[in-house]
Design an enzyme around this catalytic site. Sequence first.
Site, PDB file in Angstrom:
ATOM      1  N   HIS A 198     -21.593  36.330  -9.997  1.00  0.00           N
ATOM      2  CA  HIS A 198     -20.196  36.486 -10.396  1.00  0.00           C
ATOM      3  C   HIS A 198     -19.724  35.346 -11.297  1.00  0.00           C
ATOM      4  O   HIS A 198     -18.517  35.084 -11.382  1.00  0.00           O
ATOM      5  CB  HIS A 198     -19.295  36.595  -9.159  1.00  0.00           C
ATOM      6  CG  HIS A 198     -19.587  37.805  -8.333  1.00  0.00           C
ATOM      7  ND1 HIS A 198     -19.351  39.088  -8.782  1.00  0.00           N
ATOM      8  CD2 HIS A 198     -20.119  37.935  -7.084  1.00  0.00           C
ATOM      9  CE1 HIS A 198     -19.707  39.958  -7.852  1.00  0.00           C
ATOM     10  NE2 HIS A 198     -20.184  39.289  -6.806  1.00  0.00           N
ATOM     11  N   ASN A 234       0.862  -1.181   0.000  1.00  0.00           N
ATOM     12  CA  ASN A 234       0.000   0.000   0.000  1.00  0.00           C
ATOM     13  C   ASN A 234       0.895   1.226   0.000  1.00  0.00           C
ATOM     14  O   ASN A 234       1.920   1.249   0.681  1.00  0.00           O
ATOM     15  CB  ASN A 234      -0.881   0.045   1.258  1.00  0.00           C
ATOM     16  CG  ASN A 234      -2.021  -0.942   1.207  1.00  0.00           C
ATOM     17  OD1 ASN A 234      -2.303  -1.533   0.168  1.00  0.00           O
ATOM     18  ND2 ASN A 234      -2.683  -1.133   2.336  1.00  0.00           N
ATOM     19  N   GLU A 291     -20.660  19.857   0.821  1.00  0.00           N
ATOM     20  CA  GLU A 291     -20.780  18.439   1.171  1.00  0.00           C
ATOM     21  C   GLU A 291     -21.897  17.770   0.379  1.00  0.00           C
ATOM     22  O   GLU A 291     -21.755  16.622  -0.088  1.00  0.00           O
ATOM     23  CB  GLU A 291     -21.018  18.303   2.679  1.00  0.00           C
ATOM     24  CG  GLU A 291     -21.368  16.896   3.166  1.00  0.00           C
ATOM     25  CD  GLU A 291     -20.273  15.878   2.967  1.00  0.00           C
ATOM     26  OE1 GLU A 291     -20.531  14.696   3.214  1.00  0.00           O
ATOM     27  OE2 GLU A 291     -19.148  16.248   2.548  1.00  0.00           O
ATOM     28  N   LYS A 317     -21.393  14.573  -2.156  1.00  0.00           N
ATOM     29  CA  LYS A 317     -22.111  13.301  -2.041  1.00  0.00           C
ATOM     30  C   LYS A 317     -22.768  12.922  -3.361  1.00  0.00           C
ATOM     31  O   LYS A 317     -22.731  11.766  -3.778  1.00  0.00           O
ATOM     32  CB  LYS A 317     -23.170  13.395  -0.934  1.00  0.00           C
ATOM     33  CG  LYS A 317     -22.636  13.350   0.459  1.00  0.00           C
ATOM     34  CD  LYS A 317     -22.042  11.976   0.769  1.00  0.00           C
ATOM     35  CE  LYS A 317     -21.022  12.064   1.887  1.00  0.00           C
ATOM     36  NZ  LYS A 317     -19.725  12.609   1.479  1.00  0.00           N
ATOM     37  N   GLU A 353     -20.091  11.838  -5.876  1.00  0.00           N
ATOM     38  CA  GLU A 353     -19.400  10.607  -5.484  1.00  0.00           C
ATOM     39  C   GLU A 353     -20.173   9.354  -5.879  1.00  0.00           C
ATOM     40  O   GLU A 353     -19.580   8.392  -6.373  1.00  0.00           O
ATOM     41  CB  GLU A 353     -19.195  10.580  -3.957  1.00  0.00           C
ATOM     42  CG  GLU A 353     -18.021  11.382  -3.448  1.00  0.00           C
ATOM     43  CD  GLU A 353     -17.879  11.259  -1.945  1.00  0.00           C
ATOM     44  OE1 GLU A 353     -16.754  11.027  -1.483  1.00  0.00           O
ATOM     45  OE2 GLU A 353     -18.885  11.385  -1.216  1.00  0.00           O
TER      46      GLU A 353
END
Length: 610
Positions: free
Chosen positions: A506, A104, A483, A487, A490
Amino acid sequence: MCGIVGAVAQRNITPILLEGLKRLEYRGYDSCGIAVHAGGELLRARSTKRVADLQQQVDQAGIEGFTGIAHTRWATHGAPATHNAHPHFSGHGKSKARIALVHNGIIENYEELRTELQAAGYFFESQTDTEVIAHLVDHLYAGDLLEAVQQATKRLLGAYAVAVFCRDEPHRVVGARQGSPLVVGLGENENFLASDALALAGTTDQIIYLEDGDVVDLQLARVWVIDAQGREVNREVHTVQAYTGAAELGPYRHYMQKEIFEQPRAVSDTLQNIENISPELFGDKAYKVFQDIDNVLILACGTSYYAGLTARYWIESIAQIPVNVEIASEYRYRDSVPNPRTLVVTISQSGETADTLSALKHARKLGMDHTLTICNVATSAMVRECKLHYITRAGIEIGVASTKAFTTQLTALYLLAMALAQTKGRLDEQNEAEMLKALRHLPVAISAVLALEPQIMAWADRFASKENALFLGRGMHFPIALEGALKLKEISYIHAEAYPAGELKHGPLALVTEAMPVVTIAPRDELLEKLKSNMQEVHARGGELYVFADADTKIISSDGMHVIRMPENYGKLSPILHTIPLQLLAYHTACARGTDVDKPRNLAKSVTVE
């Protein structure tokens, strides 16, 4: 990276290795493999499918052995393919392989080593940096595997956890750790190696946590640990009751859904029936540390970074201490101005996040020694590296996309804001009592939000056909919008971005059409009227608004304006409550699109590489 399991025993260890891989399967991976020492030769099976397919290969080939290693891989160097899967073999000029190795991490100087080993006659079958280590160990091998691994690790630059065994030394596995987790499991005339104690649950509960620079020699009756200075050392043995009940889905379709609905209990457990606020919640020395600091630096990645952004609003408002929040993967690569009176706060679900650990060590090198971590794993490297800590009680998360870890991090960070305020004399008894009352009510409030699931499912059906989405929030709800967008992208693979609502004009407003759903977090706070104006900017341009609004905001459903009402306004703790519907929206949208909710493509649960 992703998962390592190794064993030396007087029984067939293939079932142990495969079961260990299954326990780590939730972390996400793209290939897996196993190798054992059998009758004077090395046997191997590898797959780009699930561990169940690897199990089938092992059974069909009759692969058994008393010494072996296994691995799940999340690709860094080389595409997900069988020839890139671990374990890797090496055996220069020999008809049979001599060295088997899993790894790893990332070896930064692998190209230089690869060129050197090719010149020495080694042939490379993969594009991985891992195969370099296998050939290097073989090249340095002179009859003692421990010595060869020790010499090899001195040549490696980067992060690694490795497990190696040799054809010529049965009943011996050697491991090494630098910047990537590795643990030893102790048994009766058998010993084990793993990247996580969970992999050994049900096999042993006696665990040694290796430290950076350690090399470990596992044989049947003894374990040697050699530190970075080459000295034999005794590392503490911990009795670890690894949680193994996570496989029970119960009435839920996916682990992510289960974990979303576990949040009332997780938050309640994290609060630990706290009766009053005290710096000692974060460690015996916390009061003195909190007295000495005059600012806070938060280091984190991904979801944990958004928790840190939310905490900035709380700490600056409640404790009146300035806060900087840095993306850990960027922090140590820029010139910064250190302040020895800084409280360095790291946030990590696993406590093994490589970028955050590196950022923490960098901050300490700059002379900032006041360190605290918010973490879900009490035995992790992050906890060991920091002077102070607060352990969240989320329990294990199987779903790659974090849910209950995030809300428990927010809960702990709110407690930190209160404890800092109390130490600085900025929290009187009445305010403390009111804030604690709100915290104790939080699990009930979360349960009420979870009851909105049927309404959110109807929205998810509309989102399923979209390819882009925009999330808006203001003030301390902007990080929650970030967040929510994370989610959605993902697990549903819909491109989603979040902006402070005031930033629409803007630039982002150019993206708004009827094809772009705009998710808006609308609590009743001092920014509500400003937010309503921003929503009108979207509405006037034909955008479709999906609004999570507190009940008393006077935002009502209309053409192009879809509203779900939150059960109650929750003041400063509102960001935690508004997180829940965004999790449910992402989850049900992913279900509607038919994606792999718990194991989204290209992602891993614990990111132990830079």
